[in-house]
Motif scaffolding. Sequence first.
Motif, short mmCIF file in Angstrom:
data_model
loop_
_atom_site.label_atom_id
_atom_site.label_comp_id
_atom_site.label_asym_id
_atom_site.label_seq_id
_atom_site.Cartn_x
_atom_site.Cartn_y
_atom_site.Cartn_z
N ALA A 216 0.85 -1.19 0.00
CA ALA A 216 0.00 0.00 0.00
C ALA A 216 0.89 1.24 0.00
N PRO A 217 0.83 2.07 -1.05
CA PRO A 217 1.71 3.24 -1.11
C PRO A 217 1.36 4.30 -0.08
N ARG A 218 2.37 5.06 0.32
CA ARG A 218 2.17 6.18 1.22
C ARG A 218 1.91 7.45 0.42
N PRO A 219 1.50 8.53 1.08
CA PRO A 219 1.30 9.79 0.35
C PRO A 219 2.59 10.22 -0.34
N ARG A 220 2.44 10.93 -1.44
CA ARG A 220 3.58 11.39 -2.23
C ARG A 220 4.54 12.20 -1.36
N ALA A 221 5.84 11.90 -1.47
CA ALA A 221 6.87 12.59 -0.70
C ALA A 221 7.57 13.61 -1.58
N GLU A 222 8.04 14.69 -0.98
CA GLU A 222 8.75 15.74 -1.72
C GLU A 222 10.01 16.11 -0.96
N ALA A 223 11.15 15.96 -1.62
CA ALA A 223 12.42 16.27 -0.97
C ALA A 223 12.70 17.76 -0.91
N ILE A 224 12.09 18.55 -1.80
CA ILE A 224 12.34 19.99 -1.84
C ILE A 224 11.67 20.67 -0.66
N GLY A 225 12.43 21.52 0.04
CA GLY A 225 11.85 22.26 1.15
C GLY A 225 12.61 22.04 2.44
N LEU A 226 12.02 22.48 3.56
CA LEU A 226 12.62 22.36 4.88
C LEU A 226 12.08 21.13 5.59
N GLY A 239 16.39 21.24 -5.42
CA GLY A 239 16.35 20.43 -6.62
C GLY A 239 17.31 20.93 -7.68
N LEU A 240 17.71 20.03 -8.58
CA LEU A 240 18.52 20.39 -9.72
C LEU A 240 17.61 20.47 -10.94
N ALA A 286 19.83 30.05 3.77
CA ALA A 286 20.49 29.23 2.75
C ALA A 286 19.58 28.98 1.56
N LYS A 287 18.30 28.82 1.83
CA LYS A 287 17.32 28.62 0.76
C LYS A 287 17.28 29.83 -0.17
N ARG A 288 17.25 31.03 0.39
CA ARG A 288 17.22 32.24 -0.44
C ARG A 288 18.47 32.34 -1.31
N GLU A 289 19.63 32.03 -0.74
CA GLU A 289 20.87 32.14 -1.50
C GLU A 289 20.99 31.04 -2.56
N ALA A 290 20.48 29.85 -2.27
CA ALA A 290 20.54 28.76 -3.24
C ALA A 290 19.78 29.11 -4.51
N ILE A 296 16.48 24.67 -7.49
CA ILE A 296 15.04 24.71 -7.28
C ILE A 296 14.77 24.65 -5.77
N VAL A 297 14.05 25.63 -5.27
CA VAL A 297 13.80 25.70 -3.82
C VAL A 297 12.31 25.58 -3.49
N ALA A 298 11.47 25.43 -4.50
CA ALA A 298 10.03 25.30 -4.26
C ALA A 298 9.51 24.09 -5.01
#
Length: 406
Positions: A216-226, A239-240, A286-290, A296-298
Amino acid sequence: MSKTFVRGACPGLSAPMATGDGLLARLVPAGPIPLDAFVKLCEAARVHGNGVIEISARGSLQVRGLEPISAPLFAEIIAALGIELCASVPVLIDPLPGDPSALIDTRPLAAALRRAMAEGRLELAPKVSVLIDGGGRISLDALRSDIRLRAIAASEGPGLQLALAGDARTAAIVGTVPPDKAVDAVMTLLSAIAAKGREARAADLLPAREAVRPIAPRPRAEAIGLHPLKDGAGALGVGLAFGHAQAEAFIKLLEIAATHGAQWARPAPGRALLLGAFSETHAAAAKREAQRFDFIVAATDPRRRIVACPGAPACASGLIAARALAAEIARDVPLSGEGVAMHVSGCAKGCAHPASAALTVIGAERGCGLIAEGTARVAPNRYVDPSELIAALRSERSKRREAVDA
């Protein structure tokens, strides 16, 4: 001298793959990489390759543009850095170290399994892999693996659900094991695969597909963010764009992270990079500077909705400049929703995204082939000149919206 790469094998440090822009070497990190070591890796990629570094959909690092003379020198530098890598069969684990939501810490289990595999010396197909999902914030459901372990809660303590051959949607559950029995269970399965021959995979152990029970799959995961970590710290996921960046951009990003107190970086599935550990204030800075260096920060960035391979001229098989076209599409064609909306492939092999997409663009002798609701290997519905692609995609999207509204 590097070994000759055999198509179908994985292009490791000792056997890089020949492609359109030189040799490509793939590294599968076994854990977080210290920032100073990662900087030196990037510097080596710039000196001995063409400076292009990729993070794959499975979270592997790829260095492009190596040459027969420079590839062994690059490999020597990486070995001297002491970066922990998966040397043979990849063991993929949760990319977020210190995740408070994880049911188990997968790192000790993965290390024990790598030692057992090294001692076992099994002869396995090059693409055989093992995956251990500790049940944390960033799931590994979308990744395919021969053997997958997923932590599940139980009254007596977390157990590990064992499944074979596929991602969370398609893999077949074969049982549940306690964590202290997991290494023996995986080694038994790997031995059974090896016994079927050097080209065998976990699917060869299964009955007909209709007889299996999927996870049974879990909800979609997203690595981008805090992401919160233990002890009040946090990690930043960036993200790249289309999975690649120049070594100079990586170095700038790593220097930014170090300035704000981070100690490590970790490539993550979905062509992302995790950096930590930060305080909340430093992570936001760090997010703002990246973002200034085009990371990709969002999660809502339209470039996250498009999968694109290198294409021409980086790939010898590419017939279109896939990543350049993908950048134009992300800028000029409206994309909404979640998941992969479009796949841009330099040729009909579809290496970057073997699965189906709502719309796939492939390079062909006749120009750009357009495929609706299919993979790159399906015959295109029509062809357009690359110069007319954006207009054609706008028209295609408009037709699809009209069909939905009707």
